[in-house]
Motif scaffolding. Structure first.
Motif, mmCIF file in Angstrom:
data_model
loop_
_atom_site.group_PDB
_atom_site.id
_atom_site.type_symbol
_atom_site.label_atom_id
_atom_site.label_comp_id
_atom_site.label_asym_id
_atom_site.label_seq_id
_atom_site.Cartn_x
_atom_site.Cartn_y
_atom_site.Cartn_z
ATOM 1 N N PRO A 86 0.848 -1.202 0.000
ATOM 2 C CA PRO A 86 0.000 0.000 0.000
ATOM 3 C C PRO A 86 0.878 1.244 0.000
ATOM 4 N N ILE A 87 0.517 2.221 -0.818
ATOM 5 C CA ILE A 87 1.335 3.428 -0.965
ATOM 6 C C ILE A 87 0.486 4.676 -0.768
ATOM 7 N N ASN A 88 1.165 5.781 -0.557
ATOM 8 C CA ASN A 88 0.512 7.088 -0.526
ATOM 9 C C ASN A 88 0.314 7.533 -1.972
ATOM 10 N N TRP A 89 -0.921 7.658 -2.386
ATOM 11 C CA TRP A 89 -1.187 7.926 -3.801
ATOM 12 C C TRP A 89 -0.604 9.247 -4.274
ATOM 13 N N ASP A 90 -0.538 10.216 -3.390
ATOM 14 C CA ASP A 90 -0.022 11.526 -3.771
ATOM 15 C C ASP A 90 1.480 11.489 -4.030
ATOM 16 N N GLY A 150 -5.851 1.163 -10.612
ATOM 17 C CA GLY A 150 -6.712 2.166 -11.228
ATOM 18 C C GLY A 150 -5.921 3.409 -11.593
ATOM 19 N N LEU A 151 -4.744 3.201 -12.192
ATOM 20 C CA LEU A 151 -3.848 4.306 -12.512
ATOM 21 C C LEU A 151 -4.145 4.865 -13.904
ATOM 22 N N THR A 152 -4.412 6.156 -13.965
ATOM 23 C CA THR A 152 -4.609 6.826 -15.247
ATOM 24 C C THR A 152 -3.242 7.135 -15.843
ATOM 25 N N LEU A 193 -6.733 13.483 -3.213
ATOM 26 C CA LEU A 193 -5.471 14.139 -3.527
ATOM 27 C C LEU A 193 -4.593 13.263 -4.418
ATOM 28 N N GLY A 194 -4.111 13.849 -5.502
ATOM 29 C CA GLY A 194 -3.174 13.155 -6.374
ATOM 30 C C GLY A 194 -3.790 12.266 -7.424
ATOM 31 N N THR A 195 -5.115 12.146 -7.449
ATOM 32 C CA THR A 195 -5.776 11.326 -8.466
ATOM 33 C C THR A 195 -5.818 12.079 -9.787
#
Length: 257
Positions: free
Chosen positions: A67-71, A88-90, A135-137
């Motif tokens: 698990p990571i910090n998405w931002d 779910g990475l754009t 945040l960061g999406t």
């Protein structure tokens, strides 16, 4: 002496065997259903997680889910804390000159999620409203200054950034925000979980593609994953898992050759 030599050879072969078993570290957003999240049994699950598990089985790799910090996802990838970002990475918002990107496996529409009584029926109705985003999406990037949907974001009364979409949804339920800018798959998952009191505005504000991100020098690793992924397309797992997790299979981009 012969006994010592035999023991030495056994140890050498054991070490060689350990070295040949590759561990693939999958970086995920742990609160991003239906793509990646913690299940009721305490294990990580989701569409992307299961596809990765099956791909690793084909390749004979051990899987470690991180698990990571998405931002800060790209910072963690650059620091070699993970081998890929697959959650779910754009990929449209990632610089292809700086990273190795997989093929796109799904279209991703960006939607406005709201609830009955909000008065929001069209994108124009979002003007002046308080809108939440993770945040960061990609949604955050798109509607922020300089993003492709920045003009749309500029119509909001306020943009509120949260750590994850679970918090966004809690705030929407409580009436602290009027709407959420969100990926369609995640939005549909929330609606299925909480009921048709919640809905998405019919018109999307952007359309992008999901894929997997690797470090620039890991093109060979990316190719191995893509080859295994296509085997899962061919054997039907690609669509079966999408149906299992409530995804719209019409958005899937890959077909068996």
């Amino acid at each position: 002496m012969k006994k010592l030599l035999a023991i030495t050879l056994v140890l050498m072969f054991a070490l060689i065997g350990c070295a040949s078993a590759e561990t693939f570290r999958m970086g995920i957003d742990a609160e991003y259903p239906p793509y990646s999240y913690m299940g009721d049994d305490g294990n990580y699950t989701g569409y992307d997680v299961e596809m990765c598990q099956k791909a690793c089985e084909i390749l004979g790799w051990d899987l470690e889910i991180v698990p990571i910090n998405w931002d800060t996802k790209l910072i963690q990838l650059d620091a070699n804390e993970i081998d890929c970002i697959w959650s779910g990475l754009t990929i449209d918002v990632i610089d292809p000159e700086a990273y190795t990107l997989s093929f796109a496996y799904s279209d991703n529409t960006q939607m406005i999620l709201t609830k009955q009584g909000s008065g929001i029926e069209t994108l124009a109705d979002v003007a002046g409203k308080r809108v939440g985003v993770q945040l960061g999406t990609s949604a955050d990037i798109l509607i922020s200054e300089g993003g492709d949907a920045a003009d749309f974001g500029a119509t909001f009364g306020e943009l509120v950034r949260y750590e994850n979409y679970n918090v966004c949804f809690t705030e929407l339920m409580a009436g602290a925000i009027d709407a959420i800018a969100i990926d369609v798959g995640v939005a549909n998952g929330k609606i299925a979980e909480y009921g048709d009191e919640y809905y998405t505005v019919e018109e999307p504000f952007a359309s992008e593609q999901y894929g997997i991100c690797f470090r620039k020098d890991d093109a060979e690793m990316c190719k191995s994953i893509e080859d295994a992924y296509m085997q899962l397309v061919a054997d039907g797992s690609y669509i079966e898992l999408a149906e299992k997790y409530g995804l719209d299979t019409a958005n899937l981009k890959l077909t068996a050759e």
